[in-house]
Design an enzyme around this catalytic site. Structure first.
Site, PDB file in Angstrom:
ATOM      1  NE  ARG A  15      -9.763  28.635  -1.171  1.00 21.77           N
ATOM      2  CZ  ARG A  15     -10.241  29.032  -2.358  1.00 21.77           C
ATOM      3  NH1 ARG A  15     -10.850  28.163  -3.155  1.00 21.77           N
ATOM      4  NH2 ARG A  15     -10.109  30.293  -2.738  1.00 21.77           N
ATOM      5  CG  HIS A  16      -9.902  32.411   3.118  1.00 16.85           C
ATOM      6  ND1 HIS A  16     -10.817  32.867   2.190  1.00 16.85           N
ATOM      7  CD2 HIS A  16      -8.757  32.199   2.427  1.00 16.85           C
ATOM      8  CE1 HIS A  16     -10.255  32.952   1.004  1.00 16.85           C
ATOM      9  NE2 HIS A  16      -8.989  32.547   1.113  1.00 16.85           N
ATOM     10  CG  ASN A  73     -12.474  34.541  -2.502  1.00 16.47           C
ATOM     11  OD1 ASN A  73     -12.570  34.141  -1.348  1.00 16.47           O
ATOM     12  ND2 ASN A  73     -11.326  34.461  -3.167  1.00 16.47           N
ATOM     13  NE  ARG A  92      -7.297  35.291   1.452  1.00 16.27           N
ATOM     14  CZ  ARG A  92      -6.274  36.046   1.097  1.00 16.27           C
ATOM     15  NH1 ARG A  92      -6.185  37.289   1.564  1.00 16.27           N
ATOM     16  NH2 ARG A  92      -5.341  35.587   0.281  1.00 16.27           N
ATOM     17  CD  GLU A 146      -3.172  31.503  -1.915  1.00 14.42           C
ATOM     18  OE1 GLU A 146      -2.280  30.658  -1.699  1.00 14.42           O
ATOM     19  OE2 GLU A 146      -4.303  31.204  -2.341  1.00 14.42           O
ATOM     20  CG  HIS A 188      -4.483  31.481   2.053  1.00 12.75           C
ATOM     21  ND1 HIS A 188      -5.303  32.584   2.102  1.00 12.75           N
ATOM     22  CD2 HIS A 188      -3.665  31.576   3.142  1.00 12.75           C
ATOM     23  CE1 HIS A 188      -5.007  33.317   3.160  1.00 12.75           C
ATOM     24  NE2 HIS A 188      -4.014  32.728   3.806  1.00 12.75           N
TER      25      HIS A 188
END
Length: 282
Positions: free
Chosen positions: A51-52, A58, A101, A122, A187
């Protein structure tokens, strides 16, 4: 030159001198043939996924959006770049989504071959994009409960379901199957679908696969499938995983929200318009 023609049930084919041209009836058969004809069994690539880095969204508990990396997210990017160099992965092609991201995380890698895929974006949360789960539960209690009731098939209002996302990812998965090693930055929901496919996880369990932040997931082919190895970087991050809820607790929430006809409500949501092929294209 044609050698022979045969027909077997729903599959008809023409045997040629060097290959087989397949003519199929039905969606399932055609998808199966597309998969089989794109397989290259002599290639055994190792696939790297992550993932980023952690984002500001987040940290705030918000879903979706297109926010920048947090300080810890940037630290992860730096460590990820160091990992790639030390592991000799600098020559691998890197795939990212179009979202800020993933592009920011990928900028820390030394790799020069970088491709951006819209299909890796995403899952679209529609009208719930940018909200926290607490806000969704408060503002849209029915939607929140129905998603927990059938998370794979539930489609956000003006958004996507996990099923939609899996369909969107089909071309990417086919490229992974027939290509060599690659490093993919994308994502949580996207990786759930890809990892679920590679590890042959039942579709109803796909939305609950754990894909933590600041972790590289290494998928290694074996004789009878694939194995997953998680490489953790020890950089703190928000926890974005939600465990599967019990049916009893979900139905209680629906009743508390004044919704008694669970099946009718679920049916109404399942009839939302599916995004067009153009919208789902890479």
């Amino acid at each position: 030159a044609v050698v022979s023609t045969q027909s077997t049930g729903s599959v008809g084919y023409v045997q040629c001198a060097e290959d087989v041209l397949v003519s199929l009836l039905g969606t399932i058969q055609s998808k199966s043939a597309y998969f089989l004809m794109n397989l290259r069994p002599h290639i055994q690539p190792t696939l790297y996924f992550t993932r980023h880095g952690e984002t500001e969204f987040n940290m705030d508990g918000k879903i979706g959006g297109d926010s920048c990396l947090s300080e810890n997210g940037r630290r992860y990017g730096e460590e990820l770049g160091r990992f790639v160099r030390e592991e000799g992965l600098s020559e691998l092609p890197v795939w990212t989504s179009l979202m800020r991201r993933t592009l920011e995380t990928g900028s820390y890698l030394p790799n020069t071959s970088v491709e951006r895929y819209k299909a890796l974006n995403e899952l679209d949360a529609g009208q719930c994009d940018g909200l926290t789960y607490q806000q969704i539960e408060t503002d849209y209690p029915e939607e929140f409960a129905l998603r927990d009731l059938d998370k794979y098939n539930y489609r956000y209002p003006r958004g996507e379901s996990y099923h939609d996302l899996c369909c969107r990812l089909e071309p990417v998965i086919m490229d992974l199957e027939k290509g060599g090693s690659v490093f993919v930055i994308c994502h949580q929901a996207v990786l759930r679908c890809i990892v679920g496919y590679l590890l042959d996880i039942p579709v109803e369990e796909i939305p609950y696969i754990k894909i933590p932040l600041h972790t590289v997931i290494k998928i290694v082919p074996t004789a009878y499938g694939c194995e997953r190895e998680d490489i953790k970087f020890g950089i703190s991050s928000a926890i974005t995983h939600r465990d599967k809820q019990s049916v009893e607790s979900i139905e209680k929430r629906l009743i508390d929200a004044g919704i008694n006809k669970v099946e009718e409500s679920r049916k109404d949501k399942s009839e939302r318009v599916i995004p067009s092929l153009e919208e789902l294209s890479i």
